[in-house]
Design a protein around this motif. Structure first.
Motif, PDB file in Angstrom:
ATOM      1  N   PHE A 127       0.826  -1.202   0.000  1.00 42.94           N
ATOM      2  CA  PHE A 127       0.000   0.000   0.000  1.00 42.94           C
ATOM      3  C   PHE A 127       0.867   1.262   0.000  1.00 42.94           C
ATOM      4  O   PHE A 127       0.648   2.177  -0.784  1.00 42.94           O
ATOM      5  N   ASP A 128       1.870   1.288   0.868  1.00 43.70           N
ATOM      6  CA  ASP A 128       2.751   2.455   0.967  1.00 43.70           C
ATOM      7  C   ASP A 128       3.563   2.670  -0.305  1.00 43.70           C
ATOM      8  O   ASP A 128       3.826   3.807  -0.700  1.00 43.70           O
ATOM      9  N   THR A 129       3.961   1.571  -0.951  1.00 40.12           N
ATOM     10  CA  THR A 129       4.809   1.654  -2.135  1.00 40.12           C
ATOM     11  C   THR A 129       4.031   1.904  -3.417  1.00 40.12           C
ATOM     12  O   THR A 129       4.432   2.719  -4.246  1.00 40.12           O
ATOM     13  N   GLU A 130       2.914   1.205  -3.594  1.00 41.81           N
ATOM     14  CA  GLU A 130       2.212   1.213  -4.867  1.00 41.81           C
ATOM     15  C   GLU A 130       0.976   2.113  -4.922  1.00 41.81           C
ATOM     16  O   GLU A 130       0.575   2.520  -6.002  1.00 41.81           O
ATOM     17  N   VAL A 131       0.368   2.402  -3.793  1.00 42.34           N
ATOM     18  CA  VAL A 131      -0.875   3.167  -3.806  1.00 42.34           C
ATOM     19  C   VAL A 131      -0.667   4.607  -3.339  1.00 42.34           C
ATOM     20  O   VAL A 131      -1.068   5.556  -4.010  1.00 42.34           O
ATOM     21  N   LYS A 132      -0.034   4.780  -2.187  1.00 45.27           N
ATOM     22  CA  LYS A 132       0.125   6.111  -1.583  1.00 45.27           C
ATOM     23  C   LYS A 132       0.764   7.149  -2.510  1.00 45.27           C
ATOM     24  O   LYS A 132       0.333   8.298  -2.513  1.00 45.27           O
ATOM     25  N   PRO A 133       1.790   6.801  -3.317  1.00 49.03           N
ATOM     26  CA  PRO A 133       2.364   7.817  -4.196  1.00 49.03           C
ATOM     27  C   PRO A 133       1.363   8.382  -5.207  1.00 49.03           C
ATOM     28  O   PRO A 133       1.484   9.519  -5.647  1.00 49.03           O
ATOM     29  N   HIS A 134       0.360   7.589  -5.557  1.00 45.91           N
ATOM     30  CA  HIS A 134      -0.610   8.016  -6.562  1.00 45.91           C
ATOM     31  C   HIS A 134      -1.878   8.610  -5.948  1.00 45.91           C
ATOM     32  O   HIS A 134      -2.540   9.438  -6.565  1.00 45.91           O
ATOM     33  N   VAL A 135      -2.230   8.159  -4.751  1.00 45.30           N
ATOM     34  CA  VAL A 135      -3.433   8.640  -4.063  1.00 45.30           C
ATOM     35  C   VAL A 135      -3.055   8.906  -2.608  1.00 45.30           C
ATOM     36  O   VAL A 135      -3.236   8.057  -1.732  1.00 45.30           O
ATOM     37  N   PRO A 136      -2.497  10.100  -2.326  1.00 40.73           N
ATOM     38  CA  PRO A 136      -1.962  10.377  -0.992  1.00 40.73           C
ATOM     39  C   PRO A 136      -2.978  10.279   0.145  1.00 40.73           C
ATOM     40  O   PRO A 136      -2.611   9.974   1.266  1.00 40.73           O
ATOM     41  N   ASN A 137      -4.252  10.521  -0.140  1.00 38.58           N
ATOM     42  CA  ASN A 137      -5.243  10.483   0.933  1.00 38.58           C
ATOM     43  C   ASN A 137      -5.936   9.122   1.051  1.00 38.58           C
ATOM     44  O   ASN A 137      -6.936   8.986   1.747  1.00 38.58           O
ATOM     45  N   ALA A 138      -5.390   8.089   0.395  1.00 41.86           N
ATOM     46  CA  ALA A 138      -5.971   6.745   0.471  1.00 41.86           C
ATOM     47  C   ALA A 138      -5.704   6.134   1.842  1.00 41.86           C
ATOM     48  O   ALA A 138      -4.771   6.519   2.536  1.00 41.86           O
ATOM     49  N   TRP A 139      -6.533   5.189   2.232  1.00 41.47           N
ATOM     50  CA  TRP A 139      -6.371   4.521   3.510  1.00 41.47           C
ATOM     51  C   TRP A 139      -6.868   3.084   3.390  1.00 41.47           C
ATOM     52  O   TRP A 139      -7.563   2.736   2.454  1.00 41.47           O
ATOM     53  N   ILE A 140      -6.512   2.254   4.345  1.00 38.85           N
ATOM     54  CA  ILE A 140      -6.915   0.845   4.357  1.00 38.85           C
ATOM     55  C   ILE A 140      -7.939   0.644   5.468  1.00 38.85           C
ATOM     56  O   ILE A 140      -7.718   1.038   6.601  1.00 38.85           O
ATOM     57  N   ASP A 141      -9.064   0.034   5.131  1.00 38.70           N
ATOM     58  CA  ASP A 141     -10.044  -0.364   6.138  1.00 38.70           C
ATOM     59  C   ASP A 141      -9.699  -1.799   6.522  1.00 38.70           C
ATOM     60  O   ASP A 141     -10.074  -2.752   5.842  1.00 38.70           O
ATOM     61  N   TRP A 142      -8.935  -1.954   7.595  1.00 36.78           N
ATOM     62  CA  TRP A 142      -8.431  -3.265   7.990  1.00 36.78           C
ATOM     63  C   TRP A 142      -9.550  -4.256   8.306  1.00 36.78           C
ATOM     64  O   TRP A 142      -9.350  -5.461   8.245  1.00 36.78           O
ATOM     65  N   ALA A 143     -10.749  -3.776   8.600  1.00 38.58           N
ATOM     66  CA  ALA A 143     -11.872  -4.686   8.870  1.00 38.58           C
ATOM     67  C   ALA A 143     -12.336  -5.388   7.593  1.00 38.58           C
ATOM     68  O   ALA A 143     -12.972  -6.435   7.655  1.00 38.58           O
ATOM     69  N   LYS A 144     -12.015  -4.814   6.435  1.00 35.83           N
ATOM     70  CA  LYS A 144     -12.458  -5.391   5.170  1.00 35.83           C
ATOM     71  C   LYS A 144     -11.343  -6.089   4.393  1.00 35.83           C
ATOM     72  O   LYS A 144     -11.573  -6.556   3.295  1.00 35.83           O
ATOM     73  N   VAL A 145     -10.160  -6.167   4.968  1.00 38.61           N
ATOM     74  CA  VAL A 145      -9.039  -6.811   4.284  1.00 38.61           C
ATOM     75  C   VAL A 145      -9.284  -8.313   4.220  1.00 38.61           C
ATOM     76  O   VAL A 145      -9.625  -8.936   5.218  1.00 38.61           O
ATOM     77  N   LYS A 146      -9.136  -8.883   3.019  1.00 36.40           N
ATOM     78  CA  LYS A 146      -9.337 -10.316   2.811  1.00 36.40           C
ATOM     79  C   LYS A 146      -8.111 -10.885   2.120  1.00 36.40           C
ATOM     80  O   LYS A 146      -7.528 -10.250   1.257  1.00 36.40           O
ATOM     81  N   ARG A 166     -11.081   0.623 -11.642  1.00 38.85           N
ATOM     82  CA  ARG A 166     -12.436   1.051 -11.292  1.00 38.85           C
ATOM     83  C   ARG A 166     -12.429   2.176 -10.260  1.00 38.85           C
ATOM     84  O   ARG A 166     -13.253   3.084 -10.309  1.00 38.85           O
ATOM     85  N   HIS A 167     -11.482   2.162  -9.342  1.00 40.30           N
ATOM     86  CA  HIS A 167     -11.476   3.141  -8.273  1.00 40.30           C
ATOM     87  C   HIS A 167     -10.680   4.407  -8.580  1.00 40.30           C
ATOM     88  O   HIS A 167     -11.002   5.474  -8.078  1.00 40.30           O
ATOM     89  N   PHE A 168      -9.622   4.287  -9.365  1.00 37.60           N
ATOM     90  CA  PHE A 168      -8.719   5.416  -9.541  1.00 37.60           C
ATOM     91  C   PHE A 168      -8.664   5.960 -10.961  1.00 37.60           C
ATOM     92  O   PHE A 168      -7.972   6.934 -11.213  1.00 37.60           O
ATOM     93  N   TYR A 169      -9.356   5.358 -11.922  1.00 39.14           N
ATOM     94  CA  TYR A 169      -9.317   5.787 -13.310  1.00 39.14           C
ATOM     95  C   TYR A 169     -10.012   7.137 -13.462  1.00 39.14           C
ATOM     96  O   TYR A 169     -11.085   7.368 -12.923  1.00 39.14           O
ATOM     97  N   ARG A 170      -9.370   8.030 -14.167  1.00 39.79           N
ATOM     98  CA  ARG A 170      -9.966   9.338 -14.472  1.00 39.79           C
ATOM     99  C   ARG A 170     -10.166   9.416 -15.980  1.00 39.79           C
ATOM    100  O   ARG A 170      -9.202   9.352 -16.741  1.00 39.79           O
ATOM    101  N   TYR A 171     -11.400   9.548 -16.404  1.00 40.72           N
ATOM    102  CA  TYR A 171     -11.724   9.599 -17.822  1.00 40.72           C
ATOM    103  C   TYR A 171     -11.198  10.886 -18.448  1.00 40.72           C
ATOM    104  O   TYR A 171     -11.396  11.975 -17.916  1.00 40.72           O
ATOM    105  N   VAL A 172     -10.522  10.735 -19.563  1.00 35.90           N
ATOM    106  CA  VAL A 172     -10.060  11.879 -20.340  1.00 35.90           C
ATOM    107  C   VAL A 172     -10.717  11.738 -21.714  1.00 35.90           C
ATOM    108  O   VAL A 172     -10.439  10.783 -22.442  1.00 35.90           O
ATOM    109  N   PRO A 173     -11.604  12.664 -22.057  1.00 31.80           N
ATOM    110  CA  PRO A 173     -12.311  12.530 -23.335  1.00 31.80           C
ATOM    111  C   PRO A 173     -11.330  12.635 -24.516  1.00 31.80           C
ATOM    112  O   PRO A 173     -10.312  13.320 -24.421  1.00 31.80           O
TER     113      PRO A 173
END
Length: 85
Positions: free
Chosen positions: A23-42, A51-58
Motif C-alpha cells: 500500500f505504501d509503495t504502490e498506492v500512496k504515491p498516486h493517491v496520498p489520501n488513500a487509507w486501508i479499512d483493515w476490517a475489510k481486508v481479505k 475502477r477506483h482510480f481511473y480518471r476519464y479523459v475525453p
C-alpha cells in the motif's frame, strides 16, 4: 500481491506487513489520501484499481484527429514521391 512482496519472508503470517508495504509503495504515491479499512481486508482479494482510480479523459475532437491523419497521409505521399522519382 504475493506474500513475499517487498522481500518479506514471513509468508501468510506477515499478511499485515506485506499489505502495508504494498500500500505504501504502490498506492500512496498516486493517491496520498488513500487509507486501508483493515476490517475489510481479505486474503486473496483483488483490488480493481482501474475502477477506483481511473480518471476519464475525453478523446480529442474528431475534426482534430482527422486533420492530423490528413497531415500524415500527405507526408507519406511526399516520401513515396521521393522514392519513386
Amino acid at each position: 500481491m504475493p506474500f513475499t512482496y517487498g522481500g518479506s519472508t514471513a509468508g501468510a503470517a506477515g499478511k499485515v506487513e506485506v499489505i502495508q508495504t504494498y500500500f505504501d509503495t504502490e498506492v500512496k504515491p498516486h493517491v496520498p489520501n488513500a487509507w486501508i479499512d483493515w476490517a475489510k481486508v481479505k486474503t486473496g482479494y483483488e483490488i480493481p484499481f482501474t475502477r477506483h482510480f481511473y480518471r476519464y479523459v475525453p478523446p480529442r475532437p474528431l475534426a482534430e484527429i482527422d486533420a492530423d491523419l490528413e497531415k500524415q497521409v500527405a507526408k507519406i505521399l511526399g516520401l513515396l514521391r521521393e522514392v519513386e522519382g
